[in-house]
Design a protein around this motif. Structure first.
Motif, PDB file in Angstrom:
ATOM      1  N   SER A 198       0.832  -1.207   0.000  1.00 25.06           N
ATOM      2  CA  SER A 198       0.000   0.000   0.000  1.00 25.06           C
ATOM      3  C   SER A 198       0.865   1.253   0.000  1.00 25.06           C
ATOM      4  N   LYS A 199       2.177   1.064   0.139  1.00 22.08           N
ATOM      5  CA  LYS A 199       3.115   2.184   0.126  1.00 22.08           C
ATOM      6  C   LYS A 199       4.086   2.010  -1.041  1.00 22.08           C
ATOM      7  N   PRO A 200       4.654   3.111  -1.534  1.00 20.27           N
ATOM      8  CA  PRO A 200       5.654   3.008  -2.612  1.00 20.27           C
ATOM      9  C   PRO A 200       6.824   2.120  -2.173  1.00 20.27           C
ATOM     10  N   VAL A 201       7.327   1.306  -3.093  1.00 21.52           N
ATOM     11  CA  VAL A 201       8.414   0.384  -2.793  1.00 21.52           C
ATOM     12  C   VAL A 201       9.624   0.680  -3.675  1.00 21.52           C
ATOM     13  N   ARG A 202      10.772   0.154  -3.269  1.00 19.56           N
ATOM     14  CA  ARG A 202      12.021   0.391  -3.984  1.00 19.56           C
ATOM     15  C   ARG A 202      11.978  -0.202  -5.396  1.00 19.56           C
ATOM     16  N   VAL A 203      12.319   0.607  -6.383  1.00 22.16           N
ATOM     17  CA  VAL A 203      12.450   0.129  -7.756  1.00 22.16           C
ATOM     18  C   VAL A 203      13.737   0.696  -8.348  1.00 22.16           C
ATOM     19  N   CYS A 204      14.260   0.020  -9.352  1.00 25.94           N
ATOM     20  CA  CYS A 204      15.475   0.518  -9.982  1.00 25.94           C
ATOM     21  C   CYS A 204      15.135   1.707 -10.884  1.00 25.94           C
ATOM     22  N   GLU A 205      16.152   2.452 -11.266  1.00 24.51           N
ATOM     23  CA  GLU A 205      15.940   3.655 -12.061  1.00 24.51           C
ATOM     24  C   GLU A 205      15.286   3.332 -13.408  1.00 24.51           C
ATOM     25  N   PHE A 206      15.698   2.213 -14.013  1.00 17.76           N
ATOM     26  CA  PHE A 206      15.130   1.819 -15.304  1.00 17.76           C
ATOM     27  C   PHE A 206      13.633   1.572 -15.180  1.00 17.76           C
ATOM     28  N   CYS A 207      13.224   0.767 -14.200  1.00 21.24           N
ATOM     29  CA  CYS A 207      11.803   0.470 -14.018  1.00 21.24           C
ATOM     30  C   CYS A 207      11.018   1.713 -13.631  1.00 21.24           C
ATOM     31  N   TYR A 208      11.631   2.580 -12.820  1.00 19.61           N
ATOM     32  CA  TYR A 208      10.955   3.811 -12.423  1.00 19.61           C
ATOM     33  C   TYR A 208      10.615   4.659 -13.640  1.00 19.61           C
ATOM     34  N   ASP A 209      11.584   4.807 -14.532  1.00 19.91           N
ATOM     35  CA  ASP A 209      11.346   5.604 -15.742  1.00 19.91           C
ATOM     36  C   ASP A 209      10.266   4.968 -16.610  1.00 19.91           C
ATOM     37  N   GLN A 210      10.307   3.638 -16.726  1.00 17.01           N
ATOM     38  CA  GLN A 210       9.310   2.932 -17.520  1.00 17.01           C
ATOM     39  C   GLN A 210       7.918   3.053 -16.895  1.00 17.01           C
ATOM     40  N   LEU A 211       7.847   2.934 -15.578  1.00 18.42           N
ATOM     41  CA  LEU A 211       6.568   3.052 -14.886  1.00 18.42           C
ATOM     42  C   LEU A 211       6.021   4.475 -14.967  1.00 18.42           C
ATOM     43  N   SER A 212       6.884   5.457 -14.770  1.00 17.78           N
ATOM     44  CA  SER A 212       6.457   6.859 -14.766  1.00 17.78           C
ATOM     45  C   SER A 212       5.953   7.305 -16.135  1.00 17.78           C
ATOM     46  N   SER A 213       6.548   6.752 -17.177  1.00 21.27           N
ATOM     47  CA  SER A 213       6.162   7.143 -18.543  1.00 21.27           C
ATOM     48  C   SER A 213       4.972   6.344 -19.064  1.00 21.27           C
ATOM     49  N   GLY A 214       4.564   5.339 -18.287  1.00 21.95           N
ATOM     50  CA  GLY A 214       3.442   4.522 -18.713  1.00 21.95           C
ATOM     51  C   GLY A 214       3.823   3.396 -19.653  1.00 21.95           C
ATOM     52  N   GLN A 215       5.111   3.232 -19.938  1.00 25.10           N
ATOM     53  CA  GLN A 215       5.553   2.154 -20.818  1.00 25.10           C
ATOM     54  C   GLN A 215       5.507   0.800 -20.118  1.00 25.10           C
ATOM     55  N   LEU A 216       5.452   0.831 -18.786  1.00 31.44           N
ATOM     56  CA  LEU A 216       5.400  -0.387 -17.996  1.00 31.44           C
ATOM     57  C   LEU A 216       4.264  -0.264 -17.003  1.00 31.44           C
ATOM     58  N   SER A 217       3.446  -1.310 -16.905  1.00 27.60           N
ATOM     59  CA  SER A 217       2.303  -1.286 -15.998  1.00 27.60           C
ATOM     60  C   SER A 217       2.738  -1.581 -14.572  1.00 27.60           C
ATOM     61  N   ALA A 218       2.128  -0.879 -13.631  1.00 26.75           N
ATOM     62  CA  ALA A 218       2.436  -1.120 -12.212  1.00 26.75           C
ATOM     63  C   ALA A 218       1.854  -2.434 -11.734  1.00 26.75           C
ATOM     64  N   SER A 219       0.922  -3.002 -12.501  1.00 23.80           N
ATOM     65  CA  SER A 219       0.255  -4.218 -12.058  1.00 23.80           C
ATOM     66  C   SER A 219       0.693  -5.467 -12.793  1.00 23.80           C
ATOM     67  N   LEU A 220       1.572  -5.322 -13.791  1.00 24.72           N
ATOM     68  CA  LEU A 220       2.029  -6.476 -14.546  1.00 24.72           C
ATOM     69  C   LEU A 220       3.536  -6.609 -14.458  1.00 24.72           C
ATOM     70  N   PRO A 221       4.072  -7.836 -14.516  1.00 26.57           N
ATOM     71  CA  PRO A 221       5.510  -8.035 -14.441  1.00 26.57           C
ATOM     72  C   PRO A 221       6.188  -7.506 -15.684  1.00 26.57           C
ATOM     73  N   PRO A 222       7.466  -7.092 -15.586  1.00 21.36           N
ATOM     74  CA  PRO A 222       8.188  -6.620 -16.757  1.00 21.36           C
ATOM     75  C   PRO A 222       8.436  -7.759 -17.725  1.00 21.36           C
ATOM     76  N   ARG A 223       8.743  -7.407 -18.977  1.00 21.89           N
ATOM     77  CA  ARG A 223       9.056  -8.431 -19.961  1.00 21.89           C
ATOM     78  C   ARG A 223      10.269  -9.229 -19.533  1.00 21.89           C
ATOM     79  N   SER A 224      10.236 -10.532 -19.750  1.00 17.32           N
ATOM     80  CA  SER A 224      11.301 -11.412 -19.293  1.00 17.32           C
ATOM     81  C   SER A 224      12.528 -11.375 -20.185  1.00 17.32           C
ATOM     82  N   ASP A 225      12.448 -10.639 -21.321  1.00 19.88           N
ATOM     83  CA  ASP A 225      13.577 -10.651 -22.250  1.00 19.88           C
ATOM     84  C   ASP A 225      14.617  -9.584 -21.945  1.00 19.88           C
ATOM     85  N   SER A 226      14.391  -8.798 -20.869  1.00 22.34           N
ATOM     86  CA  SER A 226      15.336  -7.732 -20.564  1.00 22.34           C
ATOM     87  C   SER A 226      16.626  -8.266 -19.954  1.00 22.34           C
ATOM     88  N   TYR A 227      16.564  -9.450 -19.392  1.00 22.64           N
ATOM     89  CA  TYR A 227      17.769 -10.066 -18.837  1.00 22.64           C
ATOM     90  C   TYR A 227      17.554 -11.557 -18.756  1.00 22.64           C
TER      91      TYR A 227
END
Length: 245
Positions: A198-227
C-alpha cells in the motif's frame, strides 16, 4: 472427494494439528469447507540460499513456515490464496532439481521437491485446487505476478549500471518490479505497486522511468527478455533479516 472431506472429523483434526504447530503466532486455519489436501517439506529458494520449509496445501490456500521442530513446531507462517496462484515447471540444473515456480501478485518464488514424483504430485494437486476454485468463482486465471528475485549470489556487481561492485559497504538491493540486484544509486526511487504494498516500494531507475512514462504497468511483471538468468536462480526475500532491501 474434497466435498466429502470438508466436514469430516478426520479433516478437522488434521487442520487443528497444523494450527497447533504454528501456535498463537499463526492465523486460524479451520473454516467451513476448508480441506487439508496434503503436506510436506520443500526446499525454497530464499534471498541468501535454499532453505527447507514445511508446506501445507489446502483446497483454497497454500500455507508454509519455518521448521523449528519437525512435525511439532513451525513459525513465520505465510498464507497464499490459491485463486491467485499460477505455477510453472523449472528445468533441472546442477544440484537444484524437481522444481517449479509459485507465482502470485504479491510474491513469486521457486521450490524444489525431493523427487520427480513428488514434484508431479504437488503440481497436479495445486493445479487441480486452483482450477476448482476458478470454476466455482467464475474468475479468469491470474495473469499478474510479482517479479522473482535474482539471488544475491548471482550478482557481484550492479545488474543495471554494471559498474558498482557489491561490498559490505556497498550493499545489494532488489528492485521490486524486475527483481534485479542493484546498487543504492540505481535504486534510490520508489513507486507504488498496489499488488505488492500500500506504500511506494524500492524500484530501480530503469523500471521507475518505464513506470512513470506509462511504458510499464504497475500491475504487470516486466518483460522477461530484458535479462536472461538461469531459471533455477530465482528467489524470495521473506526469510532474511535484510529483506527490506
Amino acid at each position: 472427494m474434497v466435498d466429502r472431506l470438508a466436514n469430516s472429523e478426520a479433516n478437522s483434526k488434521r487442520i487443528n494439528v497444523v494450527e497447533g504447530c504454528f501456535g498463537a503466532a499463526g492465523q486460524p486455519l479451520a473454516i467451513p469447507g476448508r480441506v487439508l489436501i496434503g503436506e510436506g517439506v520443500l526446499t525454497k529458494l530464499c534471498r541468501k540460499k535454499p532453505k527447507a520449509r514445511q508446506f501445507f496445501l489446502f483446497n483454497d490456500i497454500l500455507v508454509y513456515g519455518n521448521i523449528v521442530i519437525q512435525k511439532k513446531k513451525y513459525n513465520k507462517q505465510h498464507i497464499i490464496p490459491l485463486e491467485n496462484v499460477t505455477i510453472d515447471s523449472i528445468e533441472d540444473e546442477g544440484d537444484l532439481r524437481n522444481g517449479w515456480l509459485i507465482k502470485t501478485p504479491t510474491k513469486s518464488f521457486a521450490v524444489y521437491a525431493a523427487t520427480a514424483t513428488e514434484k508431479s504430485e504437488w503440481m497436479n494437486h495445486i493445479s487441480k485446487c486452483v482450477s476448482d476454485l476458478l470454476e466455482k468463482s467464475g474468475k479468469a486465471p491470474n495473469s499478474e505476478h510479482a517479479a522473482v528475485w535474482v539471488p544475491d549470489s548471482e550478482a557481484t556487481v550492479c545488474m543495471r549500471c554494471q559498474k558498482i561492485k557489491f561490498t559490505p559497504v556497498s550493499r545489494r538491493h532488489h528492485c521490486r518490479k524486475c527483481g534485479f540486484v542493484v546498487c543504492g544509486p540505481c535504486s534510490e526511487k520508489k513507486f507504488l505497486l498496489p499488488s505488492q504494498s500500500s506504500k511506494p516500494v524500492r524500484v530501480c531507475e530503469f523500471c521507475y522511468d518505464q513506470l512513470s512514462s506509462g511504458q510499464l504497468s504497475a500491475s504487470l511483471p516486466p518483460r522477461s527478455d530484458s535479462y536472461k538468468f538461469p531459471m533455477n536462480n530465482i528467489s524470495d526475500d521473506d526469510d532474511d533479516e535484510d529483506s527490506s532491501d
